[in-house]
Design an enzyme around this catalytic site. Structure first.
Site, PDB file in Angstrom:
ATOM      1  N   GLY A 109       0.820  -1.217   0.000  1.00  0.00           N
ATOM      2  CA  GLY A 109       0.000   0.000   0.000  1.00  0.00           C
ATOM      3  C   GLY A 109       0.852   1.264   0.000  1.00  0.00           C
ATOM      4  O   GLY A 109       0.413   2.302  -0.486  1.00  0.00           O
ATOM      5  N   GLU A 112       1.621   1.814  -3.499  1.00  0.00           N
ATOM      6  CA  GLU A 112       0.361   2.216  -4.154  1.00  0.00           C
ATOM      7  C   GLU A 112       0.000   3.669  -3.806  1.00  0.00           C
ATOM      8  O   GLU A 112      -0.491   4.410  -4.651  1.00  0.00           O
ATOM      9  CB  GLU A 112      -0.760   1.251  -3.750  1.00  0.00           C
ATOM     10  CG  GLU A 112      -0.561  -0.127  -4.384  1.00  0.00           C
ATOM     11  CD  GLU A 112      -1.439  -1.206  -3.772  1.00  0.00           C
ATOM     12  OE1 GLU A 112      -1.402  -1.368  -2.539  1.00  0.00           O
ATOM     13  OE2 GLU A 112      -2.152  -1.892  -4.521  1.00  0.00           O
ATOM     14  N   GLU A 132       2.893  -8.172  -1.557  1.00  0.00           N
ATOM     15  CA  GLU A 132       1.698  -8.832  -1.027  1.00  0.00           C
ATOM     16  C   GLU A 132       1.703 -10.341  -1.280  1.00  0.00           C
ATOM     17  O   GLU A 132       1.165 -11.116  -0.499  1.00  0.00           O
ATOM     18  CB  GLU A 132       0.436  -8.220  -1.655  1.00  0.00           C
ATOM     19  CG  GLU A 132       0.149  -6.793  -1.219  1.00  0.00           C
ATOM     20  CD  GLU A 132       0.809  -5.732  -2.088  1.00  0.00           C
ATOM     21  OE1 GLU A 132       1.749  -6.063  -2.848  1.00  0.00           O
ATOM     22  OE2 GLU A 132       0.384  -4.572  -2.002  1.00  0.00           O
TER      23      GLU A 132
HETATM   24  N1  CAA Z   1       1.938  -3.641   8.809  1.00  0.00           N
HETATM   25  C1  CAA Z   1       2.043  -3.650  10.154  1.00  0.00           C
HETATM   26  N2  CAA Z   1       3.196  -3.497  10.812  1.00  0.00           N
HETATM   27  C2  CAA Z   1       4.305  -3.347  10.065  1.00  0.00           C
HETATM   28  C3  CAA Z   1       4.277  -3.329   8.670  1.00  0.00           C
HETATM   29  C4  CAA Z   1       3.010  -3.479   8.022  1.00  0.00           C
HETATM   30  N3  CAA Z   1       2.870  -3.438   6.683  1.00  0.00           N
HETATM   31  N4  CAA Z   1       5.545  -3.161   8.203  1.00  0.00           N
HETATM   32  C5  CAA Z   1       6.325  -3.074   9.294  1.00  0.00           C
HETATM   33  N5  CAA Z   1       5.591  -3.183  10.420  1.00  0.00           N
HETATM   34  C6  CAA Z   1       6.052  -3.154  11.801  1.00  0.00           C
HETATM   35  C7  CAA Z   1       6.748  -4.449  12.174  1.00  0.00           C
HETATM   36  O1  CAA Z   1       5.802  -5.425  12.521  1.00  0.00           O
HETATM   37  C8  CAA Z   1       7.582  -3.991  13.334  1.00  0.00           C
HETATM   38  O2  CAA Z   1       6.744  -3.898  14.471  1.00  0.00           O
HETATM   39  P1  CAA Z   1       7.241  -4.459  15.911  1.00  0.00           P
HETATM   40  O3  CAA Z   1       8.396  -3.552  16.273  1.00  0.00           O
HETATM   41  O4  CAA Z   1       6.050  -4.268  16.790  1.00  0.00           O
HETATM   42  O5  CAA Z   1       7.674  -5.858  15.701  1.00  0.00           O
HETATM   43  C9  CAA Z   1       7.996  -2.563  12.952  1.00  0.00           C
HETATM   44  O6  CAA Z   1       7.054  -2.156  11.948  1.00  0.00           O
HETATM   45  C10 CAA Z   1       9.388  -2.485  12.340  1.00  0.00           C
HETATM   46  O7  CAA Z   1       9.450  -3.400  11.251  1.00  0.00           O
HETATM   47  P2  CAA Z   1      10.615  -4.516  11.109  1.00  0.00           P
HETATM   48  O8  CAA Z   1      11.132  -4.912  12.452  1.00  0.00           O
HETATM   49  O9  CAA Z   1      10.099  -5.592  10.231  1.00  0.00           O
HETATM   50  O10 CAA Z   1      11.727  -3.648  10.367  1.00  0.00           O
HETATM   51  P3  CAA Z   1      12.831  -4.145   9.322  1.00  0.00           P
HETATM   52  O11 CAA Z   1      13.721  -2.979   9.099  1.00  0.00           O
HETATM   53  O12 CAA Z   1      13.430  -5.430   9.762  1.00  0.00           O
HETATM   54  O13 CAA Z   1      12.007  -4.476   7.973  1.00  0.00           O
HETATM   55  C11 CAA Z   1      10.379  -4.046   6.233  1.00  0.00           C
HETATM   56  C12 CAA Z   1      11.335  -3.442   7.292  1.00  0.00           C
HETATM   57  C13 CAA Z   1      11.173  -4.721   5.123  1.00  0.00           C
HETATM   58  C14 CAA Z   1       9.568  -2.881   5.674  1.00  0.00           C
HETATM   59  C15 CAA Z   1       9.469  -5.098   6.905  1.00  0.00           C
HETATM   60  O14 CAA Z   1       8.864  -4.505   8.056  1.00  0.00           O
HETATM   61  C16 CAA Z   1       8.362  -5.579   6.041  1.00  0.00           C
HETATM   62  O15 CAA Z   1       8.588  -6.449   5.196  1.00  0.00           O
HETATM   63  N6  CAA Z   1       7.114  -5.082   6.224  1.00  0.00           N
HETATM   64  C17 CAA Z   1       5.939  -5.569   5.539  1.00  0.00           C
HETATM   65  C18 CAA Z   1       5.902  -5.113   4.083  1.00  0.00           C
HETATM   66  C19 CAA Z   1       4.662  -5.663   3.403  1.00  0.00           C
HETATM   67  O16 CAA Z   1       4.494  -6.861   3.291  1.00  0.00           O
HETATM   68  N7  CAA Z   1       3.781  -4.771   2.913  1.00  0.00           N
HETATM   69  C20 CAA Z   1       2.577  -5.143   2.233  1.00  0.00           C
HETATM   70  C21 CAA Z   1       1.388  -5.090   3.177  1.00  0.00           C
HETATM   71  S1  CAA Z   1      -0.117  -5.689   2.450  1.00  0.00           S
HETATM   72  C22 CAA Z   1      -0.721  -4.402   1.517  1.00  0.00           C
HETATM   73  O17 CAA Z   1      -0.147  -3.339   1.462  1.00  0.00           O
HETATM   74  C23 CAA Z   1      -2.004  -4.682   0.746  1.00  0.00           C
HETATM   75  C24 CAA Z   1      -2.445  -3.608  -0.196  1.00  0.00           C
HETATM   76  O18 CAA Z   1      -2.283  -3.708  -1.401  1.00  0.00           O
HETATM   77  C25 CAA Z   1      -3.151  -2.403   0.301  1.00  0.00           C
END
Ligand code: CAA
Length: 258
Positions: A109, A112, A132
């Site tokens: 997102g 996006e 995703e």
């Molecule tokens: N949702 C909720 N929480 C999230 C998040 C997300 N998308 N991305 C990061 N966070 C949170 C983590 O859970 C973490 O929280 P805690 O400290 O409570 O554990 C905090 O943010 C810090 O993140 P990381 O410890 O993971 O940090 P990192 O530097 O190791 O990694 C990252 C960073 C690569 C961005 C990794 O956090 C990540 O892969 N995030 C998810 C990315 C993702 O999959 N996005 C797609 C979401 S689905 C979507 O967007 C659908 C749509 O089309 C609308």
């Protein structure tokens, strides 16, 4: 606008900068932040003193996507009833130009949301991706459509089907972003460009943005027709008289937004 929990909004003359501010969650886009964002954009879109927006996050993350924790237990019907993407449609309808200033992660997102902006300035640390698929889903806020139009079918397929993130340089080569600048300057550069746009005649800016966006969902024939109507409409503005007269008089035009 005073009780915003997840955004920092600042104004500098005609430019409003909106910073996503959930740093502990990598600016994950939960319902609360999206509600605030859309409300602020709509309110300032009506404010005659504001002529352009800069939308940014922080150095580490523009936004790491929709809030996974908020969605993990939801059923399909709950997702349908939340109708969260209706808010994104409202961003699409914002009339003033939005410039995204992106550093760090712009994923899911987050990517996006960046693509809802009209112009994208990336820091050299920016990373864009639609991961995703790694969560068992797919983009839901326009990624399959906007990324494909921005970078073409094959790269969009690769990014969406493998979840691979691309660097700022790759995004520049693919046509996703306008510019890549050193991380110290990405926000400054976006604000500089916003000021440049804010200095142009606002009605012409508005109608030109509208016509460019129209090109995404119409035929060339209908798009040209739409463009022509907007072009003619500008001849009803005082700014058009002033702009052409100033050119002939060899002086700087003074825009009134009328
Ligand atoms: N949702 C909720 N929480 C999230 C998040 C997300 N998308 N991305 C990061 N966070 C949170 C983590 O859970 C973490 O929280 P805690 O400290 O409570 O554990 C905090 O943010 C810090 O993140 P990381 O410890 O993971 O940090 P990192 O530097 O190791 O990694 C990252 C960073 C690569 C961005 C990794 O956090 C990540 O892969 N995030 C998810 C990315 C993702 O999959 N996005 C797609 C979401 S689905 C979507 O967007 C659908 C749509 O089309 C609308």
């Amino acid at each position: 606008m005073n009780d915003l929990k997840n955004l920092i909004v600042s104004r500098d003359d005609a430019v409003a900068t909106i910073q996503l501010n959930r740093p502990k969650a990598m600016n994950a886009l939960n319902i609360e932040i999206m509600t605030e964002l859309v409300d602020v954009l709509e309110e300032l879109d009506q404010d005659v003193d504001i002529r352009a927006f800069v939308l940014t996050g922080n150095e580490r993350a523009f936004a790491a996507g929709a809030d996974i924790k908020e969605m993990a237990d939801a059923t399909a019907v709950e997702m349908l009833m939340r109708d969260q993407f209706a808010r994104w449609d409202r961003i699409r309808k914002i009339k003033k130009p939005i410039i995204a200033a992106v550093s760090g992660f712009a994923l899911g997102g987050g990517c996006e949301l960046v693509m809802h902006a009209d112009i994208i300035i990336a820091s050299e640390t920016a990373k864009f991706g639609q991961p995703e698929i790694l969560l068992g889903v797919m983009p839901g806020a326009g990624g399959t459509q906007r990324l494909t139009r921005a970078v073409g079918k094959t790269l969009a397929m690769e990014m969406i089907l493998t979840g691979r993130q691309i660097t700022a340089e790759e995004a520049l080569r693919a046509g996703l972003v306008n510019k890549v600048v050193p991380v110290e300057f990405y926000l400054e550069e976006a604000q500089r460009m916003a000021r440049e746009i804010a200095a142009q005649p606002p009605i012409a800016v508005r109608l030109a943005k509208e016509a460019i966006l129209r090109s995404f969902d119409t035929t060339i024939e209908m798009g040209l027709e739409f463009e022509r109507k907007n072009f003619y409409l500008l001849f009803a503005s005082e700014d058009m008289r002033e702009g052409m007269k100033a050119f002939i008089d060899k002086r700087k035009a003074e825009w009134k937004g009328k």
